[in-house]
Design a protein around this motif. Structure first.
Motif, PDB file in Angstrom:
ATOM      1  N   VAL A  13      -2.820   9.087  33.145  1.00 18.18           N
ATOM      2  CA  VAL A  13      -3.608  10.254  32.753  1.00 18.18           C
ATOM      3  C   VAL A  13      -2.691  11.137  31.919  1.00 18.18           C
ATOM      4  O   VAL A  13      -1.723  11.719  32.444  1.00 18.18           O
ATOM      5  N   GLU A  14      -2.968  11.202  30.633  1.00 20.10           N
ATOM      6  CA  GLU A  14      -2.047  11.860  29.699  1.00 20.10           C
ATOM      7  C   GLU A  14      -2.856  12.300  28.482  1.00 20.10           C
ATOM      8  O   GLU A  14      -3.639  11.513  27.940  1.00 20.10           O
ATOM      9  N   ASP A  15      -2.669  13.556  28.058  1.00 16.83           N
ATOM     10  CA  ASP A  15      -3.476  14.028  26.928  1.00 16.83           C
ATOM     11  C   ASP A  15      -2.730  13.952  25.595  1.00 16.83           C
ATOM     12  O   ASP A  15      -3.336  14.017  24.545  1.00 16.83           O
ATOM     13  N   ASP A  16      -1.418  13.788  25.635  1.00 17.50           N
ATOM     14  CA  ASP A  16      -0.651  13.790  24.392  1.00 17.50           C
ATOM     15  C   ASP A  16      -0.755  12.418  23.699  1.00 17.50           C
ATOM     16  O   ASP A  16      -0.357  11.400  24.278  1.00 17.50           O
ATOM     17  N   PRO A  17      -1.301  12.391  22.450  1.00 19.83           N
ATOM     18  CA  PRO A  17      -1.534  11.095  21.786  1.00 19.83           C
ATOM     19  C   PRO A  17      -0.247  10.291  21.609  1.00 19.83           C
ATOM     20  O   PRO A  17      -0.254   9.062  21.778  1.00 19.83           O
ATOM     21  N   GLY A  18       0.869  10.968  21.333  1.00 17.56           N
ATOM     22  CA  GLY A  18       2.136  10.260  21.149  1.00 17.56           C
ATOM     23  C   GLY A  18       2.537   9.546  22.431  1.00 17.56           C
ATOM     24  O   GLY A  18       2.854   8.349  22.445  1.00 17.56           O
ATOM     25  N   LEU A  19       2.495  10.283  23.530  1.00 20.24           N
ATOM     26  CA  LEU A  19       2.867   9.688  24.824  1.00 20.24           C
ATOM     27  C   LEU A  19       1.880   8.600  25.238  1.00 20.24           C
ATOM     28  O   LEU A  19       2.263   7.593  25.840  1.00 20.24           O
ATOM     29  N   GLN A  20       0.607   8.838  24.916  1.00 20.82           N
ATOM     30  CA  GLN A  20      -0.410   7.834  25.255  1.00 20.82           C
ATOM     31  C   GLN A  20      -0.029   6.464  24.702  1.00 20.82           C
ATOM     32  O   GLN A  20      -0.030   5.466  25.424  1.00 20.82           O
ATOM     33  N   SER A  21       0.370   6.447  23.400  1.00 22.49           N
ATOM     34  CA  SER A  21       0.649   5.122  22.833  1.00 22.49           C
ATOM     35  C   SER A  21       1.967   4.577  23.367  1.00 22.49           C
ATOM     36  O   SER A  21       2.132   3.368  23.530  1.00 22.49           O
ATOM     37  N   ALA A  35      -6.352   7.722  30.256  1.00 24.89           N
ATOM     38  CA  ALA A  35      -7.412   8.733  30.364  1.00 24.89           C
ATOM     39  C   ALA A  35      -6.828  10.056  29.877  1.00 24.89           C
ATOM     40  O   ALA A  35      -5.702  10.404  30.235  1.00 24.89           O
ATOM     41  N   GLY A  36      -7.593  10.789  29.074  1.00 23.16           N
ATOM     42  CA  GLY A  36      -7.059  12.007  28.459  1.00 23.16           C
ATOM     43  C   GLY A  36      -7.413  13.288  29.186  1.00 23.16           C
ATOM     44  O   GLY A  36      -6.821  14.341  28.912  1.00 23.16           O
ATOM     45  N   ASP A  37      -8.342  13.208  30.125  1.00 21.13           N
ATOM     46  CA  ASP A  37      -8.696  14.432  30.863  1.00 21.13           C
ATOM     47  C   ASP A  37      -9.250  14.064  32.249  1.00 21.13           C
ATOM     48  O   ASP A  37      -9.329  12.892  32.607  1.00 21.13           O
ATOM     49  N   ARG A  38      -9.651  15.109  32.989  1.00 23.04           N
ATOM     50  CA  ARG A  38     -10.073  14.897  34.371  1.00 23.04           C
ATOM     51  C   ARG A  38     -11.275  13.939  34.459  1.00 23.04           C
ATOM     52  O   ARG A  38     -11.262  13.004  35.255  1.00 23.04           O
ATOM     53  N   LEU A  59      -3.010  19.326  31.653  1.00 29.41           N
ATOM     54  CA  LEU A  59      -4.173  18.655  31.047  1.00 29.41           C
ATOM     55  C   LEU A  59      -5.087  19.686  30.395  1.00 29.41           C
ATOM     56  O   LEU A  59      -5.085  20.864  30.788  1.00 29.41           O
ATOM     57  N   PRO A  60      -5.896  19.284  29.412  1.00 35.91           N
ATOM     58  CA  PRO A  60      -6.847  20.209  28.832  1.00 35.91           C
ATOM     59  C   PRO A  60      -7.887  20.616  29.886  1.00 35.91           C
ATOM     60  O   PRO A  60      -8.108  19.830  30.817  1.00 35.91           O
ATOM     61  N   PRO A  61      -8.486  21.768  29.870  1.00 37.44           N
ATOM     62  CA  PRO A  61      -8.482  22.715  28.746  1.00 37.44           C
ATOM     63  C   PRO A  61      -7.235  23.581  28.631  1.00 37.44           C
ATOM     64  O   PRO A  61      -7.090  24.274  27.620  1.00 37.44           O
ATOM     65  N   ASP A  62      -6.321  23.561  29.621  1.00 38.48           N
ATOM     66  CA  ASP A  62      -5.163  24.441  29.506  1.00 38.48           C
ATOM     67  C   ASP A  62      -3.879  23.653  29.770  1.00 38.48           C
ATOM     68  O   ASP A  62      -3.323  23.686  30.866  1.00 38.48           O
ATOM     69  N   PRO A  63      -3.404  22.920  28.748  1.00 36.49           N
ATOM     70  CA  PRO A  63      -2.274  22.003  28.965  1.00 36.49           C
ATOM     71  C   PRO A  63      -0.964  22.713  29.301  1.00 36.49           C
ATOM     72  O   PRO A  63      -0.016  22.057  29.742  1.00 36.49           O
ATOM     73  N   THR A  64      -0.910  24.044  29.151  1.00 32.06           N
ATOM     74  CA  THR A  64       0.343  24.730  29.451  1.00 32.06           C
ATOM     75  C   THR A  64       0.444  25.084  30.929  1.00 32.06           C
ATOM     76  O   THR A  64       1.461  25.585  31.397  1.00 32.06           O
ATOM     77  N   ASN A  65      -0.614  24.795  31.662  1.00 34.92           N
ATOM     78  CA  ASN A  65      -0.695  25.241  33.047  1.00 34.92           C
ATOM     79  C   ASN A  65      -0.984  24.026  33.930  1.00 34.92           C
ATOM     80  O   ASN A  65      -1.641  23.089  33.487  1.00 34.92           O
ATOM     81  N   ALA A  66      -0.487  24.026  35.179  1.00 28.62           N
ATOM     82  CA  ALA A  66      -0.653  22.821  36.013  1.00 28.62           C
ATOM     83  C   ALA A  66      -1.966  22.792  36.784  1.00 28.62           C
ATOM     84  O   ALA A  66      -2.251  21.812  37.477  1.00 28.62           O
ATOM     85  N   SER A  67      -2.767  23.830  36.670  1.00 28.54           N
ATOM     86  CA  SER A  67      -3.919  23.928  37.577  1.00 28.54           C
ATOM     87  C   SER A  67      -4.923  22.779  37.379  1.00 28.54           C
ATOM     88  O   SER A  67      -5.440  22.229  38.359  1.00 28.54           O
ATOM     89  N   GLU A  68      -5.172  22.404  36.122  1.00 24.78           N
ATOM     90  CA  GLU A  68      -6.127  21.313  35.893  1.00 24.78           C
ATOM     91  C   GLU A  68      -5.565  19.985  36.440  1.00 24.78           C
ATOM     92  O   GLU A  68      -6.281  19.181  37.028  1.00 24.78           O
TER      93      GLU A  68
END
Ligand SMILES: Nc1ncnc2c1ncn2[C@@H]1O[C@H](COP(=O)(O)OP(=O)(O)OP(=O)(O)O)[C@@H](O)[C@H]1O
Ligand SMILES: [Mg+2]
Length: 454
Positions: A13-21, A35-38, A59-68
């Motif tokens: 589970v990773e939203d960053d396209p670079g890391l995904q590949s 998977a890019g989101d919840r 993760l999006p919607p707020d990738p700077t925060n761990a809550s999602e």
């Protein structure tokens, strides 16, 4: 193609396209699902049921925060509680990593990603998952084989071994145990493990049927045998032909019927009330009682010769208070079962409730525990069941318990209890239990070994 089917599924589970590949291609032996989101993560968990999952906390919607990420972790574990989730966090985010582990994550890994090291953690998680899965299947086999008999205490393990040994033979078996200890459950287990399991299991409770009716209930009657006998009726023993006959509360069998039962056990034939022909019946007989038959014999209320007939093998079922640790284990199973039945989502017991369960004397044994928890599930207001919900008193300690001051013994007892509690709170999740106890997982495994709690 054949090779592909051997690949294990890893969910990343990773939203960053670079890391995904990067993640997609760097783990040998795995088919990586991204998977890019919840929502995508939960859909993948449902579809692939992956043993191991790496989860980026930002993760999006707020990738700077761990809550999602933490919310996603909670939802993943609620639908797939055995999954090994490895949380991937930002460089300096120890706090959220620890939080994730306390929520049930298997481990954490700090960015930047080094595929070799992360790969080793994933392999180890997978190996552990496989081991645990094997263990769960063994356990499952255990419980289904012994018809839902739950208990890990040495006392119960011993009783279960006896059942396994005795079941395949046809010996007449006497089950002794206080009220609510599971005598009927054991009788059914004996039947289900025998070659008669496809035959009938017929139970009759001698204490529940008026004496005047008991003879006809047991042996049947011919038409006209007594006033009201309008047709020929088979008795319970005859119904059990080819299977098992369970004579419950045998201590309450009236004297004249004791003689008739003795004859049946010797000759294996019955005569219906008012009948003249002998009918041979092929049954395995299991008797049970909560009474002391020796006392009844001394008082002249039970025939000694019948006692020897019914007790070819005697199996004593220990009272709940003597089964070390089983009360909490049973409590956990019952709370899960009844919460599910009531559509409740209780998290477990408060520490006071666990203490109360451990200290209570349980005169009504498993039946009492079952009833108390059924009530508590209905009464509980919060997430955790309290002693009040259970109608238990915290000060209700075991009486007459000798005071032991041997320090090593006291320490070991305290350690064992803490382990049992932590496992109950953590719902048997070892990682979480180790966190609660503030020890490492290897230390916890050593302790579980030491106390035979595996
Ligand atoms: N080891 C166990 N694991 C799970 N459930 C149990 C266990 N022992 C007993 N029970 C449950 O507790 C209840 C009482 O068990 P059971 O009727 O077999 O006891 P009993 O000894 O026959 O009691 P009584 O003397 O009151 O007839 C049942 O609901 C049974 O399913
Ligand atoms: Mg019973």
């Amino acid at each position: 193609m054949a090779k592909k089917s051997k690949l294990k599924t890893l969910l990343a589970v990773e939203d960053d396209p670079g890391l995904q590949s990067q993640l997609r291609w760097c783990f040998e032996g795995y088919e990586v699902v991204i998977a890019g989101d919840r929502a995508a993560a939960l859909a993948a968990v449902n579809k692939y049921h992956p043993a191991v999952i790496t989860l980026d906390l930002g993760l999006p919607p707020d990738p700077t925060n761990a809550s999602e990420g933490l919310a996603t972790l909670g939802e993943i574990l609620s639908i797939h509680p055995h999954a090994k989730v490895i949380v991937v966090t930002g460089n300096d985010d120890r706090e959220n990593a620890v939080k994730a582990v306390s929520l049930g994550a298997y481990d954490f890994y700090q960015k930047p990603v080094d595929p070799e090291i992360l790969g080793m953690i994933i392999d180890r998680a997978h190996a552990l998952y496989d081991l645990e899965e094997e263990y769960r299947q063994l356990l499952q086999a255990r419980t289904t084989q012994l018809e839902g008999i739950i208990g890990a205490s040495p006392q119960m393990q011993k009783a279960c071994r006896m059942v396994e040994k005795v079941a395949p033979s046809d010996v007449t078996t006497l089950l002794l145990g206080e009220s609510g200890t599971g005598k009927e459950l054991f009788a059914r287990a004996l039947h289900n493990l025998s070659s008669r399991k496809s035959g009938p299991f017929i139970a009759i409770n001698c204490a529940a049927i008026p004496e005047a009716l008991l003879e006809s209930e047991l042996f049947g009657h011919e038409k006209g045998a007594f006033t009201g006998a309008s047709k020929q009726t088979r008795g319970k023993i005859e119904y059990a032909d080819g299977g098992t006959f369970f004579l419950d509360e045998v201590g309450d069998l009236p004297q004249p019927l004791q003689a008739k039962m003795l004859r049946f056990l010797q000759e294996r034939v019955i005569e219906r009330v008012g009948g003249r022909s002998e009918i041979s019946v092929d049954v395995r007989v299991i008797c049970a009682t909560h009474q002391d038959l020796q006392d009844l014999i001394k008082a002249g209320k039970f025939r000694e010769d019948l006692y020897y007939r019914i007790s070819e093998v005697t199996l004593k079922i220990p009272p709940l208070r003597e089964r070390e640790g089983d009360n909490l284990m049973l409590a956990r199973v019952f709370i899960d079962r009844f919460s599910r039945e009531h559509g409740q989502s209780l998290k477990g017991f408060s520490p006071e409730a666990m203490q109360a369960i451990e200290c209570h004397h349980w005169p009504g044994n498993v039946r009492e525990l079952e009833n108390k928890i059924k009530r508590a599930v209905i009464m509980a207001d919060g997430d955790y069941v309290t002693p009040e919900d259970l109608e238990l008193n915290i000060v209700d300690r075991k009486e007459n318990e000798p005071l032991c001051l041997d320090l090593r013994h006291v320490r070991e007892e305290a350690e064992r209890k803490a382990l049992q509690r932590a496992l109950t709170v953590a719902n048997n999740n070892v990682t979480q239990a180790a966190e609660l106890l503030c020890v490492s997982r290897p230390t916890l495994y050593d302790l579980l070994n030491k106390y035979g709690l595996k």
